[in-house]
Every structure is written in C-alpha cells, then in structure tokens.
Design an enzyme around this catalytic site. Structure first.
Site, short mmCIF file in Angstrom:
data_model
loop_
_atom_site.label_atom_id
_atom_site.label_comp_id
_atom_site.label_asym_id
_atom_site.label_seq_id
_atom_site.Cartn_x
_atom_site.Cartn_y
_atom_site.Cartn_z
N ARG A 51 19.70 43.78 26.44
CA ARG A 51 17.98 44.14 26.55
C ARG A 51 17.89 45.71 27.20
O ARG A 51 16.46 45.83 26.46
CB ARG A 51 17.09 43.26 26.84
CG ARG A 51 17.59 41.73 26.28
CD ARG A 51 16.83 40.57 27.56
NE ARG A 51 17.36 40.78 28.09
CZ ARG A 51 17.06 39.99 30.18
NH1 ARG A 51 15.46 39.28 29.86
NH2 ARG A 51 17.32 40.07 31.07
N LYS A 147 32.83 32.87 34.19
CA LYS A 147 31.98 31.61 35.12
C LYS A 147 30.61 31.76 35.09
O LYS A 147 30.63 32.81 34.96
CB LYS A 147 33.10 31.96 36.31
CG LYS A 147 32.96 32.67 37.15
CD LYS A 147 33.75 31.84 38.21
CE LYS A 147 32.86 32.85 40.22
NZ LYS A 147 33.43 32.09 40.83
N HIS A 177 40.04 35.35 36.79
CA HIS A 177 40.47 36.69 37.25
C HIS A 177 40.98 36.52 38.12
O HIS A 177 42.15 36.86 38.07
CB HIS A 177 38.95 37.32 37.43
CG HIS A 177 38.43 37.12 38.94
ND1 HIS A 177 37.48 36.43 39.37
CD2 HIS A 177 38.64 37.82 40.14
CE1 HIS A 177 37.23 36.55 40.59
NE2 HIS A 177 38.08 37.06 41.21
N LYS A 181 46.02 38.18 38.46
CA LYS A 181 46.52 38.89 39.50
C LYS A 181 47.53 38.69 39.93
O LYS A 181 48.46 37.96 38.79
CB LYS A 181 46.09 37.82 40.94
CG LYS A 181 45.06 38.74 41.60
CD LYS A 181 44.41 38.48 42.30
CE LYS A 181 42.82 38.03 43.09
NZ LYS A 181 42.44 39.71 43.23
N GLU A 215 36.62 34.20 52.45
CA GLU A 215 35.18 35.42 52.47
C GLU A 215 34.86 36.06 53.32
O GLU A 215 34.87 35.25 54.34
CB GLU A 215 34.79 35.97 51.59
CG GLU A 215 35.13 35.33 49.77
CD GLU A 215 34.26 35.09 48.94
OE1 GLU A 215 34.74 35.66 47.98
OE2 GLU A 215 34.18 33.65 48.81
N ASP A 234 31.36 26.81 42.74
CA ASP A 234 31.78 28.27 43.14
C ASP A 234 33.15 28.51 43.45
O ASP A 234 33.80 29.77 42.30
CB ASP A 234 30.76 29.15 44.02
CG ASP A 234 31.58 30.77 43.28
OD1 ASP A 234 31.09 30.74 42.91
OD2 ASP A 234 31.50 31.10 44.64
N HIS A 239 38.64 28.85 41.03
CA HIS A 239 40.27 29.32 41.41
C HIS A 239 40.92 28.88 42.14
O HIS A 239 42.33 28.57 42.35
CB HIS A 239 39.39 30.65 42.54
CG HIS A 239 38.25 31.37 41.47
ND1 HIS A 239 38.63 31.84 40.73
CD2 HIS A 239 37.19 31.90 41.75
CE1 HIS A 239 37.51 32.74 39.67
NE2 HIS A 239 36.54 32.66 40.83
N LYS A 330 32.67 31.14 52.77
CA LYS A 330 32.06 32.70 52.85
C LYS A 330 31.76 33.24 54.64
O LYS A 330 32.19 32.54 55.01
CB LYS A 330 30.88 32.76 52.43
CG LYS A 330 31.58 32.46 50.98
CD LYS A 330 29.98 33.12 49.90
CE LYS A 330 30.39 33.41 48.80
NZ LYS A 330 31.30 34.70 48.41
#
Ligand code: NAP
Length: 481
Positions: A51, A147, A177, A181, A215, A234, A239, A330
């Site tokens: 937009r 996703k 994704h 890999k 992570e 998530d 994954h 995380k």
C-alpha cells in the site's frame, strides 16, 4: 568441484508485502543472489506490491539498500543495475480494488507466474480472490504463503479452504524455510542414498533423538504477535515438526513431492498424545541488562511460553520405545539448530569400563556451521594402551565438494527457485499442516484449561531446570548448548 547452476525458466514473481521486513531482509536479497549466480534468468521480472506510496524509481532505492545490507556477497555495481532493471513496484491494497489493473498490465504473456503472499494470513483470502477476479492468476499460476499457517486446526482449515476455493493444491506452496536448508536436504541424501544408515535407523539401534532450535535473540519487535503465539505455535507446530518428520519417516518410494509428503504425514499421524508431565514450558526472566519476557512483550501478566521442551513418541514399528526430545526457546545461551541421533551403546563392551567408549551420535546441524557429523569411537593414538576417544567424522565434505559456505543458497532463495521449477517437495501440503495442528491443539488447550504458568528461566542459560530433569529422569542428558 564447481557446483552447477541450472537456470530456471523466465518468470513474473509478484511479492505482496514487497515493502515488508521479510521481503527486504530475505526475498529481494535472495533473488539478487540467484541473479548473480546465473540461476535467475535476466528476463525474469519481480513486481513488489504493497500500500505504501512509492513509485518504481523510489522503490528501487529501497531494494538497493536492502541488497547492500543483506545480500552478504560482493558484487559489481553493474550487476545490481542489471537486476534492478527488472524490478517494479505497484501500489495495491489487498482489501481494495485500486492498482489491480496496473498489476495486470505489468504481467507478461508466456512465462511462469508466481505470487508470494508475504503478508498477514488475514490477507491471503482477499489477495487470492482479487488475483482471480482481475484475471491475473490462472490455473497455471503458483502462490507462495508464509507462516503462520493458522493458530489452531480450525483456522488452518479455514485458510486451506479459502485458498482451495481459488487454487488447486498443486499451485499452493506453504513455506517452512527450515526445509530449504542445505543440511536438511543432505539429511535425506545421507539417509536414503547410503546403505549404511537405514538398517540402523530404528528403535533397535537408536536410543533417542534430540531436536533443538535454540535462539539467543528475543522477540525482536514481534512481541505482539509472539505473545499471542508462543514457542509451541511459532516453532514446534511447524519447524520442529518438519524436522521430526524427515528424521522419522519411512523411505519414500521416490523423491517426488507427494511421495515424500505422504510419508511425512504418516509420521505426524502416528505421534502419540503428549501427557503434561512430558512437557516443560518456560518464560525467560531478567538477567543483568536483559529485561524479562513480560517486559519485552509489554504484558506483565503474560502466560505465553518463550521456551518449550517435550518428549514425543511415535506409535509405529520403527520407533516404538525411542523417545524424540524436542526443545526450542528464545534468549538461550547460544544459537543452535540441530538434530542429534543418539545410537545405543554396543550390547557388550570388550574394553575396560574406564576406556572412554561412548555411543555414536549423528549430528545434523542447521546453524551455525551447517553440516553433518558422526561421532565415532577410535583408539587414541600412541603407546598408552587401549584408550578410546570419540572423534567427529565430517560427512559434509564441503571442502572437497565445494561450493564454499558463502555460495550455498539461503533457504529462501532455494525455495523460491523451487516454486519457479514447480517442485513442491520442500513445501508443506495442506493435510500435513492440519495434522500438525491436530497434534498441537490438545496440548495448548490443556494449558489453557489448567491456567498453566510457564516456569521462569534465567535469560542466556540453557532453559528451565525442569527441562534438564525431563531427560535426567530417563537417564539421559541434553547436548550442551
Ligand atoms: P511486515 O514487515 O509487517 O510487512 C507486511 C507487508 O504487508 C508490508 O509490505 C505491508 O506494506 C504489506 N501490507 C499490509 N497490509 C496490506 C494491505 N492491506 N494490502 C497490501 N499490502 C499490505 O511483515 P513481515 O515481517 O514482512 O512478514 C510478512 C509475512 O511473513 C507475515 O505473515 C509474517 O508472519 C511472515 N514471516 C515473516 C518473517 C520475518 O522474518 N519477517 C519470518 C517468517 C514469516 P504496506 O504497509 O506498504 O501496505
């Protein structure tokens, strides 16, 4: 050995959400890398749609900036200019009717048409509908969707039905994704291209499997989205589940999209329910200058998990009795994504108890340092008697085979090229996604019913102590992060 680059057909790729974070960090720089490698033909056209009030020339400044920042390769300025010649911008609101005729006018005749929906899933339906209404997409076009694909079974089904209303399943490319890999594909090559592993690939020889996606980063400005999702939605539902499928599936009869995806689906359907005491939920607490999760997402009463560890079982002949331990979180100590296949110890050791013998572990590492290694026991060189050591056998052979790590395509670029080639093997099929939610939903519903509060863990550590106990109770240990 130099890797072969086989150019794909000419294409028009429309990136909806072309001004967004994903387009700027991954999609556009990835396409540029494929252009530099010679895989993307010079005649290919990229049209970014959003937009924001850009014209093409101002948008090209955005593209140049994102390539300079994120392409991660050295290139001549002429190369960038040549790439930009085929990039356009069109102002479109997915919910409105302006701009669609302009887009139609930009599309060319005979070439592959692909539409990348790099926008919120709430826009998938309106985009699909308008692509059809304005006669821009036809029954040969492909759509790529990002996703999150739903937040539970009901919403995933609804999304599938919405897309199915406009496109056949073989036109829909649901991205995960992780599947793009290099090492994930190498895992399939190692498993199914050698006689060595498959006979041992079962509960008789494999003690357990650990899948880790750790992570160091926090929610990185996505606090609002993340707090409504949590690690289960998530990361695990997509994954980690995809990695589990590739490790656990039966050999497909051929390396074709549906043969592979049929086998993955069987794995998800064979997953046993996970009882609450086999799951640990965590939420990171503050440490030194690192604020806690709740402060970062701006919700002091949040009960969302930023960490999860669980023990899963697959109910079939191959895997009965072999646990699959999954963990992701995380703000952990380090950034590691890997699958570790831990073999059983030999049934009888001929060496002395303190000789140093350890079980074999096959490690498939996705990041950092993509590669596959096998820990094997050998004799420690020297005259000191029969002392044993464990050494990693490198099965990536990157040095011998090339390309160098810099030349390995990023997951996104590889997957986009697969879309153009019309190869869906590394994309999730609708029924796979639904089956994954079917397994995940009761777990999340259980937490909600019980008002479950995640266990706090110090930021930049290995996660909650209860997660260590999950394996300790089974006489096993997580691999160090
Ligand atoms: P983002 O930075 O918020 O970008 C959203 C894009 O959508 C912008 O280009 C925005 O442009 C466009 N947009 C919003 N409303 C629109 C409308 N009504 N019509 C047309 N365009 C509209 O989001 P993102 O991080 O790029 O993520 C895009 C999708 O990928 C999301 O579904 C996200 O969950 C998923 N994803 C992202 C990442 C990542 O690393 N970023 C990773 C995995 C998955 P305008 O405001 O100019 O319209």
């Amino acid at each position: 050995m130099v890797s072969r680059v086989i150019p794909v057909e000419a294409f028009d790729l429309v990136v909806f959400g072309g001004t967004g974070d994903l387009a700027r960090r991954k999609i556009l720089p990835g396409l540029f890398r494929r252009f530099v490698s010679g895989q993307m033909p010079k005649s290919a056209q990229i049209i970014a749609a959003a937009r924001s009030d850009f014209d093409t020339s101002r948008f090209l400044d955005v593209v140049s900036a994102s390539i300079n920042e994120f392409a991660g390769i050295e290139f001549a300025s002429e190369m960038l200019l040549a790439f930009l010649e085929n990039v356009r911008y069109v102002k479109i609101d997915a919910m409105g009717s302006d701009g669609w005729d302009d887009l139609k006018g930009m599309m060319r005749g005979e070439c592959v048409r692909a539409f990348y929906f790099s926008v919120s899933p709430a826009l998938f339906g309106p985009l699909a509908e308008r692509l059809k209404t304005f006669g821009i997409a036809d029954d040969q076009s492909r759509v790529v969707v990002e996703k999150p694909f739903g937040r539970d079974l009901a919403s995933a089904r609804e999304l599938n039905q919405t897309l199915a209303h406009h496109f056949r399943e073989d036109q829909i490319y649901r991205i995960d994704h992780y599947l793009g890999k290099e090492t994930v594909q190498n895992l399939m090559a190692v498993r199914f291209g050698n006689m060595l592993f498959e006979p041992l690939w079962n509960a008789q020889y494999i003690d357990h499997i650990q899948i880790t996606v750790a992570e160091q980063i926090d929610v990185e400005g996505r606090g609002d989205y993340y707090d409504k999702s949590g690690a289960m939605r998530d990361m695990v539902q997509n994954h980690l589940m995809q990695l589990l499928c590739l490790i656990a599936m039966e050999p497909p009869s051929q390396f074709s999209p549906d043969a592979v995806r049929d086998e993955k689906l069987k794995v998800i359907r064979a997953l046993d329910e996970v009882p609450p005491h086999h799951i640990v939920r965590g939420q990171y607490a503050a440490k030194e200058t690192v604020p806690d999760y709740r402060e970062q997402v701006g919700n002091r009463s949040s009960r969302t998990e930023s960490y999860i560890a669980l023990k899963a079982h697959i109910k079939n002949w191959r895997w009965a009795g072999t646990p699959f331990y999954l963990r992701t979180g995380k703000r952990l100590k380090s950034r590691v994504s890997e699958i570790a296949v831990v073999f059983k110890e030999p049934p009888h050791s001929i060496f002395e108890a303190d000789s140093g013998q350890k079980s074999n572990t096959l490690v498939i590492r996705l990041q950092p340092d993509e590669g596959i290694t096998m820990d094997v026991t050998i004799k420690e060189p020297g005259p000191g008697g029969m002392r044993l050591v464990t050494v990693p056998l490198d099965m990536t052979f990157a040095e011998a085979l090339g390309p160098s790590a810099d030349d390995i395509p990023d997951a996104y670029e590889r997957l986009i090229m697969d879309v153009i080639r019309g190869n869906q093997t590394l994309f999730m099929r609708g029924d796979e996604v639904e089956a994954a939610w079917e397994w995940t939903d009761p777990i999340i519903e259980g937490w909600e019913r019980r008002n479950d509060v995640p266990k706090p863990y110090d930021a930049l550590t290995s996660g909650p102590d209860d997660a260590l106990m999950l394996l300790h109770r089974d006489n096993r240990k997580w691999r160090a992060l």
